[in-house]
Write an enzyme that holds these catalytic residues in place. Structure first.
Site, mmCIF file in Angstrom:
data_model
loop_
_atom_site.group_PDB
_atom_site.id
_atom_site.type_symbol
_atom_site.label_atom_id
_atom_site.label_comp_id
_atom_site.label_asym_id
_atom_site.label_seq_id
_atom_site.Cartn_x
_atom_site.Cartn_y
_atom_site.Cartn_z
ATOM 1 N N SER A 62 0.818 -1.122 -0.069
ATOM 2 C CA SER A 62 0.101 -0.163 -0.035
ATOM 3 C C SER A 62 0.944 1.280 -0.006
ATOM 4 C CB SER A 62 -0.731 -0.035 1.359
ATOM 5 O OG SER A 62 -1.825 -0.981 1.130
ATOM 6 N N GLU A 113 -2.609 -14.968 1.727
ATOM 7 C CA GLU A 113 -3.066 -14.102 2.787
ATOM 8 C C GLU A 113 -4.659 -14.566 3.126
ATOM 9 O OE1 GLU A 113 -3.753 -10.046 2.207
ATOM 10 O OE2 GLU A 113 -3.673 -9.494 4.173
#
Lengths: 386, 361
Positions: free
Chosen positions: A130, A245
């Site tokens: 991010s 994830e």
């Protein structure tokens, strides 16, 4: 269909449960986060013990130091960890994201160099995906990755990186070329966090703690050998990271929710036992927990059969985050004005912290809005909204 | 640990879905719902031939010797197709008591016998049905209100108060006795009726205290069956909503491209999947007679019924004005969802039971 543990699973669970009862250090029971140097030292030690006992990398192939077990053992492990209120291995990013990505895309020398130290917690990893301008829209990252001679030069800023303040390495997604199709021109690197030009600034969150960080990269030199996949092929590698994830992530979430519901039930018994409205809401949370748990088991069966995590991962994350927000708010409602008091070790301070922390749950690791888009587009086949 | 269906179970589902889709396309729902009985009677021998009425009846008694997990697959698919007929009544409500009368099990399996559960539990007066001995027979007197499918079946399983407490009796319907008055109900595909016994002939199936155990087992089966049906209803409502959102265009785009629409449908998907997980859990617990069966059935029914109601409400909203019309099939799904939510108590009542179990007090 059989919801009971098989003989081998039952034996694994029994051994692990006994091991946890004997080994979880008192200072780590009811774990709330790795803040402060003392907790950190405990955490490294704890992770090392987990690895020595064979509980790190349960699903990793044996040739890379894992236990080579089917996914269900990771699920059992997470359930038992939650039951004991013991913290996970400190290197969750390495174990769950960086490691599997290196196993899938890495060269033999990279596997030899990194994997063993992930398991042993000698090296802690963080994630540099991010950016301030690229949250949900990950492919729009602007951190520059330029090949100059025999190394890459990285310039840019990453944000929301858990563990960056203690990490040794970072998996970084940056832009190596400007292309019409933004998913092209991305490159995936392994960055040594001790490199000159890397600066980590903790981000203080609404709880007052700093679990996340900003990472600034200024002319950071990264050896060419640290490239994962191809130059310009970073998106495909990043998708491997993100799909891992979601693998058994749901079990970690259900485990955390299990602990929270147990504490909520204890709180309600103590302070609001006769209130019909509270009883109804507690029962709702209990039902939601069971729904999440059994959805995870369905997802697990599918994962073991196909090897690919299904859309249930998005379902689990979406519902867990909303359940945790509702549940923690109910707890501070039950406590009343006392929940305003921030200090002390008792229930009021615990729930106040949990409630504030829960506001991040619908944002981190895929916002609820993005998860609903994923379900709408990839599961239901609705037209793209963009 | 394996929460998945076997290839044989998957095959049963495929077979059920394709049979029901061919036999009961959406276009037929209105015709069946507005027919005199609200049931396509010719379907029953076919259901029996497919092995559905005797799914959990032993092979020695003419059944398939399977478990509630297989019955659960049938319940879900019947809900999805909005099947109208006494399957829920016979297989979920009556079958546990009929287990005391082996001669009847073979008839259920062959499709020759249907029954429902005529309990006075829903009576506003709270009055019981009384059982009185008359030689080697029993006579029943009293009333049972809001009995499902009472107008369709051959017999009634009745919890009635005898000399030693509540027993389970079987009253077969002969010469229009007991008296059945079918009520005008919202869901015309599963009608409710008032059944009045006036010294009607019955046979004792189970005396107290065995009857209490059978009544509790019946209740668990009924709740789990309704949860499974609700999952079928919800997934069909979702499919209809998605189909419409893909094809209906406004402002030059399919309306499903707008997040105000697509996120509603995503929420329906999530709730349907969670309801499915709870319903399969409950089905497995019942098949295995697991200690958690009661809580699981309560939780599944409470959650799935509300999820089905919400799924239909969202689908109606996504359909706009069309979804609000009598001609569109959605309201029939909605009415079944509301029926399920109302039967054997609402979600709030089940949550109160669950709170009792986890909080005590």
């Amino acid at each position: 269909m059989d919801l009971r543990d098989g003989p081998e699973e039952a034996a694994f669970r029994r051994t692990l449960r006994a091991w946890l009862e004997a080994k979880v250090p008192a200072g780590l029971r009811g774990f709330r986060g790795w803040s402060g140097p003392a907790a950190l030292a405990l955490g490294r030690d704890w992770s090392k013990r987990l690895a020595e006992a064979g509980y790190a990398g349960l699903t990793w192939p044996k040739e890379y130091g894992g236990a080579g077990r089917p996914w269900r053992y990771q699920a059992l492990y997470l359930e038992e960890l939650a039951r004991a209120e013991a913290p996970q291995h400190l290197g969750v990013i390495g174990l769950g994201m960086a490691g599997p990505t290196i196993i899938a895309h890495g060269r033999p020398d990279q596997k030899a160099r990194y994997l063993a130290k992930i398991l042993s917690a000698e090296e802690i990893w963080c994630q540099g995906f991010s950016e301030p301008g690229s949250g949900s829209d990950l492919a729009s990252v602007r951190t520059r990755v330029e090949l100059v001679g025999d190394h890459f030069v990285v310039n840019g800023q990453k944000v929301w990186s858990s563990y960056a303040h203690i990490a040794d390495r970072c998996i970084l997604l940056g832009r190596s070329a400007t292309t019409d199709e933004k998913h092209e021109g991305l490159t995936y690197l392994i960055v040594d966090m001790k490199s000159p030009g890397v600066e980590v600034r903790p981000l203080r969150q609404i709880t007052g703690e700093a679990e996340f960080n900003e990472i600034f990269f200024t002319d950071v030199e990264v050896p060419k050998a640290n490239l994962l996949g191809e130059v310009g092929g970073g998106w495909r590698v990043a998708m491997t990271t993100l799909s891992h994830e979601r693998g058994t992530f749901g079990f970690a979430l259900a485990g955390a929710l299990d602990v929270a519901v147990r504490k909520l039930v204890a709180l309600a018994r103590e302070r609001a036992g006769a209130d019909a409205l509270v009883r109804d809401r507690v029962a709702r949370e209990w039902i939601d927990l069971q729904a999440l748990r059994y959805t995870n088991y369905r997802a697990l069966a599918r994962l073991e059969r196909t090897g690919v995590p299904g859309p249930e991962g998005s379902v689990a994350k979406l519902r867990w985050s909303e359940a945790n927000q509702r549940l923690t708010k109910l707890a501070i409602e039950i406590i009343g004005r006392e929940a305003q008091v921030a200090d002390g070790d008792g229930a009021p301070a615990y729930w106040r912290h949990q409630q504030l922390r829960s506001r991040g749950n619908t944002i981190e690791a895929g916002t609820s809005e993005i998860l609903r888009n994923i379900i709408a587009e990839r599961v239901l086949g609705l037209p793209r909204s963009r | 640990m394996d929460f998945s269906f076997s290839p044989e179970q998957d095959q049963l589902r495929t077979q059920a879905r394709s049979f029901l889709e061919k036999r009961y396309p959406l276009a037929r729902l209105a015709e069946i719902a507005t027919s005199a009985d609200g049931w396509d009677r010719a379907s029953w021998p076919e259901l029996a031939r497919l092995g559905w009425t005797g799914a959990s009846i032993s092979e020695a008694q003419g059944g398939a010797g399977l478990s509630f997990v297989e019955e659960g697959i049938v319940f879900e698919e019947l809900g999805r197709a909005l099947y109208a007929g006494p399957y829920f009544s016979t297989v979920a409500l009556a079958l546990p008591a009929l287990g005391c009368a082996p001669d009847l099990l073979a008839k259920v399996a062959s499709g020759a016998f249907t029954a429902t559960f005529a309990s006075p539990a829903a009576n506003a007066s709270g009055a019981a049905v009384d059982g009185r001995r008359d030689g080697d027979r029993w006579l029943l007197r009293g009333e049972a209100d809001l009995v499902p499918d009472a107008g369709l079946v051959e017999a009634f399983v009745v919890p009635a108060r005898g000399p030693d407490g509540i027993g389970l009796y079987l009253a077969e319907r002969r010469d229009a006795r007991p008296l059945v008055r079918v009520l005008d109900t919202v869901d015309a595909t599963r009608r409710l009726a008032r059944v009045t016994f006036e010294d009607d002939d019955a046979r004792l199936l189970a005396a107290p205290p065995a009857a209490a155990k059978i009544i509790a087992a019946t209740r668990r089966r009924a709740l789990a069956a309704l949860a499974l049906e609700a999952v079928g209803v919800a997934s069909r409502a979702l499919a209809l909503g998605v189909e419409h959102a893909k094809s209906r265009e406004q402002f030059g785009r399919p309306i499903g491209a707008y997040q105000a629409v697509s996120h509603k449908l995503a929420d329906t998907y999530v709730e349907t999947e969670l309801a499915r997980s709870l319903a399969y859990w409950a089905a497995w617990c019942i098949a295995e007679d697991d200690g958690e069966a009661e809580l699981a059935a309560s939780a599944a029914k409470a959650y799935a019924a509300e999820a089905a109601v919400a799924a239909c409400e969202r689908a109606i909203q996504v359909h706009g004005g069309m979804g609000f019309t009598w001609d569109h099939p959605l309201h029939r799904y909605y009415k079944r969802a509301l029926w399920i939510e109302s039967f054997d108590r609402s979600g709030a009542a089940h949550r109160a039971d669950i709170a009792q179990a986890i909080l005590g007090g």
